[in-house]
Design a protein around this motif. Structure first.
Motif, PDB file in Angstrom:
ATOM      1  N   LEU A 234      35.686  17.966 121.321  1.00  0.00           N
ATOM      2  CA  LEU A 234      34.940  17.676 120.105  1.00  0.00           C
ATOM      3  C   LEU A 234      33.556  17.143 120.441  1.00  0.00           C
ATOM      4  N   GLY A 235      33.488  16.205 121.382  1.00  0.00           N
ATOM      5  CA  GLY A 235      32.208  15.634 121.763  1.00  0.00           C
ATOM      6  C   GLY A 235      31.299  16.614 122.475  1.00  0.00           C
ATOM      7  N   GLN A 236      31.872  17.624 123.126  1.00  0.00           N
ATOM      8  CA  GLN A 236      31.088  18.602 123.872  1.00  0.00           C
ATOM      9  C   GLN A 236      30.846  19.893 123.098  1.00  0.00           C
ATOM     10  N   ARG A 237      31.301  19.937 121.876  1.00  0.00           N
ATOM     11  CA  ARG A 237      31.125  21.145 121.061  1.00  0.00           C
ATOM     12  C   ARG A 237      29.640  21.446 120.894  1.00  0.00           C
ATOM     13  N   LEU A 238      29.274  22.717 121.043  1.00  0.00           N
ATOM     14  CA  LEU A 238      27.876  23.115 120.951  1.00  0.00           C
ATOM     15  C   LEU A 238      27.342  22.836 119.552  1.00  0.00           C
ATOM     16  N   TRP A 239      26.058  22.489 119.497  1.00  0.00           N
ATOM     17  CA  TRP A 239      25.430  22.297 118.199  1.00  0.00           C
ATOM     18  C   TRP A 239      24.966  23.634 117.635  1.00  0.00           C
ATOM     19  N   GLN A 240      24.232  24.393 118.412  1.00  0.00           N
ATOM     20  CA  GLN A 240      23.783  25.706 117.984  1.00  0.00           C
ATOM     21  C   GLN A 240      24.786  26.771 118.404  1.00  0.00           C
ATOM     22  N   ALA A 241      24.964  27.765 117.554  1.00  0.00           N
ATOM     23  CA  ALA A 241      25.928  28.825 117.822  1.00  0.00           C
ATOM     24  C   ALA A 241      25.488  29.689 119.001  1.00  0.00           C
ATOM     25  N   GLU A 242      26.448  30.019 119.853  1.00  0.00           N
ATOM     26  CA  GLU A 242      26.256  30.967 120.950  1.00  0.00           C
ATOM     27  C   GLU A 242      27.392  31.969 120.899  1.00  0.00           C
ATOM     28  N   PRO A 243      27.135  33.212 121.302  1.00  0.00           N
ATOM     29  CA  PRO A 243      28.165  34.251 121.199  1.00  0.00           C
ATOM     30  C   PRO A 243      29.475  33.837 121.869  1.00  0.00           C
ATOM     31  N   GLY A 244      30.572  33.893 121.106  1.00  0.00           N
ATOM     32  CA  GLY A 244      31.894  33.614 121.655  1.00  0.00           C
ATOM     33  C   GLY A 244      32.195  32.155 121.901  1.00  0.00           C
ATOM     34  N   GLN A 245      31.275  31.228 121.539  1.00  0.00           N
ATOM     35  CA  GLN A 245      31.479  29.801 121.782  1.00  0.00           C
ATOM     36  C   GLN A 245      31.567  29.046 120.445  1.00  0.00           C
ATOM     37  N   PRO A 246      32.547  28.127 120.324  1.00  0.00           N
ATOM     38  CA  PRO A 246      32.626  27.339 119.085  1.00  0.00           C
ATOM     39  C   PRO A 246      31.444  26.386 118.972  1.00  0.00           C
TER      40      PRO A 246
END
Length: 473
Positions: A234-246
């Motif tokens: 949860l803490g490492q979840r990306l802020w901006q969307a990247e292909p295939g990444q939550p």
């Protein structure tokens, strides 16, 4: 970089990443996780707005410190759905992230945190105390996820996890691994050693968490919690969307303003020209910011004073003594004899006083603590207070006054023995008015007092009446 957000016309939706943080039950650590999450993103330069579902004076102190932004309560009954939608819509227009902390368990209550999440389309994060479980964690997570299929889900976070191996066992039990958002250790903030029996990273007392402003190391505690959360998915979840990444963009919500036809409580300048003195310190800290906004919107001038600091009563037309912890500061309150005399004189002059819960207790003759020691108080009202281990009142309440119905709640661990006759009682939502389980509302001279905590915006005219306004029609 934080994405800049342009202001939107009021009639349009406002889109913003948002989640509702809930749990299977109270005491699982959702306040700690909410505050840690707010602190983590605020440190990264994002504007975080936090809201608290249900009646609560204490958790918002932590969330305000963590986010650096004002914190308001939202509740489908007490504040009303239109108010909830308006506040969240306004916040979403310039916030980068919105967090809503739930109340009790996710599905608890007639209008639950789940109801709020469903109506607004908020993704739900469930914080689960996993200290005494392994594979069963997966069963609890599965049950929460499928209990109400209409809910939108963010995922599950395990709290009070002892070791990395413990976390592996918990994750392995998940039937839906995509919902796993990580594990948090059960340690007290600011302390090096684990506290296995503590579900929260923040210290508590009988009415809930100790407020952040009462602890000198509150910010350090929050930073420690944010650091721990930063190690989780949860803490490492990306802020901006990247292909295939939550990413957090997966949890965006379109917040709509309240419908134009939804009725709004009437607000008029009933308190114009009135100066209201409000006690505000560690003994009188249970104040909703929205209540202050409501008083000002009716024209009142607000001034604040601290009985604990020895302040004199400011020149005023009316007084508000809010709830808080007078039982913890009874000796210091009694020592402020100048204020006691000024309060008595204020009442002799017929000027209004609204004394709410702890404020009412401070006006009584004495208070007896759990050890049986008695301490004199201000003796403006006849009556003696006794602290007790069991709850004296808990839950949502409504109070019918001459100017209308105020919504609010009650929560206290004390009993008042008084010869005063009550003029009416509060009642539970939907219950018969004057029901025996409600809180007594006392009118003694110019003093109006009750254990009832009022949400002023539910009926501004009734709130104005408490402070002596004359309202026609």
């Amino acid at each position: 970089m934080v994405e800049e957000k342009s202001a939107l016309p009021v009639a349009e939706s406002a889109r913003c990443p948002a989640i509702l943080i809930s749990a299977p039950a109270s005491g699982q650590g959702k306040t700690t996780i909410t505050a840690a999450l707010a602190r983590l993103h605020a440190r990264q330069g994002r504007k975080v707005r936090v809201f608290k579902c249900g009646p609560d004076f204490l958790d918002p102190y932590w969330h305000e410190l963590a986010s650096g932004q004002p914190v308001h309560s939202v509740d489908l009954w007490m504040t009303g759905e239109a108010d909830v939608r308006r506040r969240l819509h306004e916040a979403a227009q310039d916030a980068d992230l919105i967090l809503v902390e739930g109340v009790m368990g996710l599905f608890d209550g007639n209008l639950s945190a789940a109801d709020l999440a469903q109506r607004l389309g908020l993704p739900v994060l469930a914080v689960i105390d996993a200290a005494a479980m392994a594979g069963t964690f997966g069963a609890v997570a599965y049950g929460l996820h499928h209990y109400r299929p209409e809910l939108r889900w963010a995922g599950m976070l395990a709290n009070r996890v002892a070791t990395a191996h413990h976390a592996e066992l918990l994750q392995r039990g998940m039937r839906e691994p995509q919902l796993w958002l990580g594990a948090m250790p059960g340690v007290q903030l600011g302390e090096p050693a684990p506290k296995p029996k503590s579900a929260s990273l923040l210290p508590e007392r009988h009415l809930g968490l100790i407020a952040a402003h009462e602890l000198g190391d509150a910010l350090q505690r929050l930073d420690a919690a944010a650091d721990a959360l930063a190690q989780t998915p949860l803490g490492q979840r990306l802020w901006q969307a990247e292909p295939g990444q939550p990413s957090w963009q997966d949890w965006c919500v379109d917040f709509m303003p309240p419908a134009q036809h939804e009725p709004q409580p009437e607000i008029k300048p009933w308190l114009a020209g009135k100066r209201i003195a409000i006690a505000r310190d560690a003994a009188f800290s249970f104040i909703y910011p929205a209540n202050l906004d409501c008083l000002q919107s009716m024209g009142a001038e607000l001034c604040f004073f601290s009985p604990l600091a020895g302040d004199a009563l400011p020149a005023c037309d009316a007084i508000w003594l809010p709830g808080g912890y007078p039982e913890l500061h009874a000796q210091a309150l009694a020592a402020n004899t100048g204020l006691r005399e000024a309060l008595a004189q204020h009442v002799v002059q017929g000027k209004p006083v609204w004394a709410e819960c702890g404020g009412m207790l401070a006006l009584c003759e004495s208070i007896t603590d759990l050890q049986g020691a008695q301490q004199p108080l201000w003796a403006v009202l006849p009556g003696r207070v006794t602290m007790q281990n069991r709850l004296g009142g808990l839950g949502m309440q409504q109070l019918v006054l001459p100017m209308g119905l105020l919504r609010g709640h009650t929560f206290h661990y004390s009993r008042l023995d008084t010869p005063m006759a009550f003029s009416t009682r509060s009642s539970r939502p939907g219950a018969e008015v004057h029901a025996e389980r409600g809180e007594a509302f006392y009118a003694s001279g110019s003093v109006r007092a009750s254990y009832f905590h009022a949400w002023f915006a539910s009926c501004p005219a009734a709130a104005a009446w408490l402070f002596g306004a004359t309202i026609e029609g």
